[in-house]
Write an enzyme that holds these catalytic residues in place. Structure first.
Site, PDB file in Angstrom:
ATOM      1  N   ASP A  83       1.063  -1.598  10.805  1.00 25.75           N
ATOM      2  CA  ASP A  83      -0.361  -2.342  10.763  1.00 25.75           C
ATOM      3  C   ASP A  83      -1.023  -1.926  12.365  1.00 25.75           C
ATOM      4  O   ASP A  83      -0.500  -2.266  13.430  1.00 25.75           O
ATOM      5  CB  ASP A  83      -0.144  -3.705  10.756  1.00 25.75           C
ATOM      6  CG  ASP A  83      -1.306  -4.427  10.956  1.00 25.75           C
ATOM      7  OD1 ASP A  83      -2.476  -3.845  11.524  1.00 25.75           O
ATOM      8  OD2 ASP A  83      -1.441  -5.646  10.999  1.00 25.75           O
ATOM      9  N   ARG A  86       0.893  -1.215  -0.002  1.00 24.74           N
ATOM     10  CA  ARG A  86       0.084   0.092  -0.166  1.00 24.74           C
ATOM     11  C   ARG A  86       0.899   1.323  -0.114  1.00 24.74           C
ATOM     12  O   ARG A  86       0.565   2.145  -0.691  1.00 24.74           O
ATOM     13  CB  ARG A  86      -1.058   0.089   1.348  1.00 24.74           C
ATOM     14  CG  ARG A  86      -1.891  -1.154   1.303  1.00 24.74           C
ATOM     15  CD  ARG A  86      -3.101  -0.951   0.341  1.00 24.74           C
ATOM     16  NE  ARG A  86      -3.958  -0.166   1.050  1.00 24.74           N
ATOM     17  CZ  ARG A  86      -5.316   0.148   0.517  1.00 24.74           C
ATOM     18  NH1 ARG A  86      -5.472   0.035  -0.884  1.00 24.74           N
ATOM     19  NH2 ARG A  86      -5.989   1.103   1.276  1.00 24.74           N
ATOM     20  N   LYS A  97     -16.508   5.157  18.805  1.00 26.82           N
ATOM     21  CA  LYS A  97     -16.680   6.658  18.559  1.00 26.82           C
ATOM     22  C   LYS A  97     -17.171   7.471  19.568  1.00 26.82           C
ATOM     23  O   LYS A  97     -16.520   8.474  19.771  1.00 26.82           O
ATOM     24  CB  LYS A  97     -17.611   7.095  17.332  1.00 26.82           C
ATOM     25  CG  LYS A  97     -17.069   6.389  15.814  1.00 26.82           C
ATOM     26  CD  LYS A  97     -15.523   6.622  15.838  1.00 26.82           C
ATOM     27  CE  LYS A  97     -15.103   6.205  14.532  1.00 26.82           C
ATOM     28  NZ  LYS A  97     -13.609   6.640  14.237  1.00 26.82           N
ATOM     29  N   TYR A 112     -18.816  -0.037  16.266  1.00 27.43           N
ATOM     30  CA  TYR A 112     -18.273   0.994  15.724  1.00 27.43           C
ATOM     31  C   TYR A 112     -18.929   2.362  16.484  1.00 27.43           C
ATOM     32  O   TYR A 112     -18.133   3.282  16.826  1.00 27.43           O
ATOM     33  CB  TYR A 112     -18.707   1.197  14.113  1.00 27.43           C
ATOM     34  CG  TYR A 112     -17.985   2.319  13.676  1.00 27.43           C
ATOM     35  CD1 TYR A 112     -16.670   2.413  13.176  1.00 27.43           C
ATOM     36  CD2 TYR A 112     -18.933   3.439  13.337  1.00 27.43           C
ATOM     37  CE1 TYR A 112     -16.176   3.409  12.389  1.00 27.43           C
ATOM     38  CE2 TYR A 112     -18.372   4.601  12.439  1.00 27.43           C
ATOM     39  CZ  TYR A 112     -17.181   4.619  12.071  1.00 27.43           C
ATOM     40  OH  TYR A 112     -16.819   5.737  11.539  1.00 27.43           O
TER      41      TYR A 112
END
Length: 259
Positions: free
Chosen positions: A55, A37, A158, A154
């Site tokens: 990572d 990447r 947050k 998720y």
């Protein structure tokens, strides 16, 4: 010219923000999770100052990223953009689901080890309003794979991030620590059917990275329109803020300075 680091900058918001900031003649460091990447993004953004590889599902790699960032020098702005939502269940090296680690634990580790920049920007989400605010089983270690649900996890992460932003803001006296909701837009994380405009969120990223706002503000939450927004009321709860810090400290063995 500002020195800027953006994690998770090989695609999506991170990539586009980096591209625009490079065009505006800033010294921008990218981050990729692996060499492949990194090579791809270096080809696409040859004007980047460098690409750091880590990572962010492991403590060691997150620590390495902080060490390499510190070796470059103090940054004007750091955007902790890397995030995960959907995907197969997998665990970090601490047994925490990978998305919880990348969305909450890795930003905590990185912030704790980084030389405090002038501006430290965490990616939150309007979905933190949908979170379980109890702080029970923050890292999903009790529920595990059998009870795993990526969307609630998720939302919860947050909410915990916004609490963490407030806690860090009290500790980093010379840093503007900000949470930002980038918008629900077509990205790899949100999916291509998301209705929002990426341009709005990118403009907010650029504004925060460049410090084109009242940088005396800290511990606040911005929406994708470059405006301050109201986070969940419970994110102002000092006990909850410190509970998230304590949980992260106990999990990782890495401490933030005292407030």
């Amino acid at each position: 010219m500002a020195r800027i680091l953006i994690t998770g900058s090989t695609d999506g918001f991170g990539f586009e923000a980096a591209r625009q900031l490079i065009e505006r003649k800033h010294q921008v460091y990218l981050h990729a999770r692996n060499q492949e990447r990194a090579d791809e993004v270096k080809t696409k953004l040859p004007g980047a100052a460098g690409v750091l590889i880590a990572d962010l599902t492991t403590v060691a790699e997150t620590r390495k990223l902080a060490d390499e960032a510190n070796a470059i020098g103090t940054f004007d702005a750091v955007i902790l953009n890397a995030g995960l939502l959907y995907g197969p269940f997998r665990k970090s090296d601490l047994g925490v689901p990978a998305s919880v680690f990348v969305n909450l634990v890795s930003p905590y580790i990185f912030a704790a080890l980084l030389n405090p920049p002038k501006r430290l920007i965490f990616i939150a989400s309007v979905l933190h309003h949908e979170a379980d605010t109890s702080l029970k089983d923050i890292f999903w270690l009790e529920r595990g794979e059998k009870e795993w649900k990526d969307f609630p996890a998720y939302c919860d992460a947050k909410f915990h991030v916004v609490l963490l932003v407030n806690a860090i803001a009290r500790r980093f006296k010379d840093t503007s620590v900000i949470a930002v909701h980038p918008g629900y837009v077509p990205t790899k994380l949100a999916g291509q059917d998301a209705p929002g405009k990426m341009e709005d969120g990118i403009e907010t990223y650029v504004m925060l990275a460049e410090g084109d706002y009242d940088t005396s503000l800290t511990g606040v939450y911005f929406d994708p329109k470059k405006e301050r927004a109201q986070p969940h009321a419970l994110t102002a709860d000092l006990d909850k803020q410190e509970a998230v810090v304590k949980a992260c400290e106990e999990l990782t063995g890495i401490k933030l300075p005292s407030p």
